[in-house]
Motif scaffolding. Structure first.
Motif, short mmCIF file in Angstrom:
data_model
loop_
_atom_site.label_atom_id
_atom_site.label_comp_id
_atom_site.label_asym_id
_atom_site.label_seq_id
_atom_site.Cartn_x
_atom_site.Cartn_y
_atom_site.Cartn_z
N PHE A 152 0.85 -1.27 0.39
CA PHE A 152 -0.16 0.68 0.12
C PHE A 152 1.00 1.16 0.17
O PHE A 152 1.55 1.66 0.50
CB PHE A 152 -1.16 0.18 1.79
N THR A 153 1.14 2.09 -0.94
CA THR A 153 2.25 2.93 -1.63
C THR A 153 0.76 4.17 -1.94
O THR A 153 1.65 5.51 -1.19
CB THR A 153 3.48 3.17 -2.31
N VAL A 154 -0.12 4.05 -2.20
CA VAL A 154 -0.74 5.30 -2.99
C VAL A 154 -1.97 5.66 -2.05
O VAL A 154 -3.03 5.42 -1.16
CB VAL A 154 -1.47 5.61 -4.08
N ASP A 155 -1.95 6.77 -1.53
CA ASP A 155 -2.72 7.16 -0.36
C ASP A 155 -4.75 8.12 -1.11
O ASP A 155 -5.34 8.21 -1.01
CB ASP A 155 -2.98 8.39 0.68
N ALA A 156 -3.92 8.21 -2.55
CA ALA A 156 -5.10 9.59 -3.22
C ALA A 156 -4.24 9.65 -4.65
O ALA A 156 -3.08 10.05 -4.99
CB ALA A 156 -5.39 10.75 -2.88
N VAL A 157 -5.34 9.61 -5.91
CA VAL A 157 -4.82 10.03 -7.06
C VAL A 157 -5.95 11.59 -7.45
O VAL A 157 -7.45 11.40 -6.95
CB VAL A 157 -5.55 9.10 -7.73
N LEU A 158 -5.66 12.68 -7.47
CA LEU A 158 -6.47 13.79 -7.94
C LEU A 158 -6.03 14.43 -9.16
O LEU A 158 -4.77 14.28 -9.34
CB LEU A 158 -5.98 15.01 -6.45
N VAL A 181 -0.54 12.48 -7.13
CA VAL A 181 -0.50 11.28 -6.76
C VAL A 181 0.15 11.63 -5.16
O VAL A 181 1.05 12.17 -4.75
CB VAL A 181 0.83 10.57 -6.94
N VAL A 182 -0.29 11.10 -4.49
CA VAL A 182 -0.58 11.45 -3.14
C VAL A 182 0.16 10.05 -2.16
O VAL A 182 -0.10 9.03 -2.06
CB VAL A 182 -1.86 12.22 -1.73
N GLY A 183 1.08 9.96 -2.09
CA GLY A 183 1.76 8.75 -0.94
C GLY A 183 2.10 9.31 0.88
O GLY A 183 2.33 10.40 0.95
N GLY A 184 2.17 8.37 1.41
CA GLY A 184 2.07 8.45 3.16
C GLY A 184 3.96 9.01 3.29
O GLY A 184 4.74 8.87 1.75
N LEU A 185 4.48 9.37 4.43
CA LEU A 185 5.31 10.20 4.15
C LEU A 185 6.69 9.39 4.43
O LEU A 185 8.18 9.64 3.46
CB LEU A 185 5.39 10.78 5.93
N ASN A 186 6.12 8.33 4.56
CA ASN A 186 7.64 7.66 4.11
C ASN A 186 7.58 6.42 2.61
O ASN A 186 8.72 5.56 2.38
CB ASN A 186 8.28 5.66 4.91
#
Length: 194
Positions: free
Chosen positions: A9-15, A88-93
């Motif tokens: 799980f690497t992507v939090d959101a696509v906008l 493309v939004v991902g987590g801090l790490n």
């Protein structure tokens, strides 16, 4: 590295937003399985929180020269194309290079699908293709593909020419004729093999 931090799980959101920060397409992902300490729980469960995040992100990135930023404890990569911005939004790490490859693949596959006319009107007119391209690239926050040619091939529409399926006779007599023809072909092949 502990086992709790290993995940696909690497992507939090696509906008995809327009130049006025209005939504064109947004997909927020939450992992399908629970994780310890609730570390991947959705940070934006309501529409109001999502829109506030999108507005702040747009204000921070619109007309900027960079493609990668840290925003609200997220790594955000984006590309501005004509009158839309793809995020493309991902987590801090997360690896920003990998996320950047995703945004490039998404942009390039949309350009292929939309015949190099990647603007707000074309995206809205072809919303089905755009949504399918996002789904072929990312599934539940897991990156599936980063090759734009493969993505566009999986998404592209079926051929417009007649395949002849309409002229197929599915009546009992038509099926008997097909059976008889297949039986004769099999008999011929068996004779040739002997």
């Amino acid at each position: 590295m502990s086992q709790a931090n290993v995940t696909l799980f690497t992507v939090d959101a696509v906008l995809i937003l327009d130049n006025d920060s209005h939504r064109i397409l947004t997909k927020y992902y939450q992992p399908p399985h629970p994780y310890p300490n609730n570390q991947y729980a959705s940070q934006y469960p309501t529409i109001k929180e999502q829109r506030a995040f999108e507005k702040g992100l747009f204000d921070k990135t619109h007309k900027q020269g960079t493609d990668i930023i840290l925003f609200d404890n997220h790594v955000v990569v984006y590309k501005e194309v004509v009158d839309v911005i793809i995020y493309v939004v991902g987590g801090l790490n997360e690896n920003e290079t990998m996320l950047y490859q995703v945004v490039l693949a998404l942009r390039d596959s949309l350009e292929i699908l939309l015949k190099h006319s990647l603007d707000k009107r074309t995206i809205i007119d072809n919303y089905d293709l755009v949504s399918l391209a996002v789904d072929e690239t990312i599934d539940d926050g897991i990156i599936l593909e980063t090759d734009p040619t493969v993505i566009s091939t999986r998404v592209s529409r079926p051929p417009a020419y007649d395949t002849g399926v309409k002229n197929l006779d599915l009546s009992e007599q038509g099926l008997m004729n097909a059976y008889q023809m297949a039986k004769e072909k099999l008999a011929e092949r068996l004779k040739q093999a002997l």
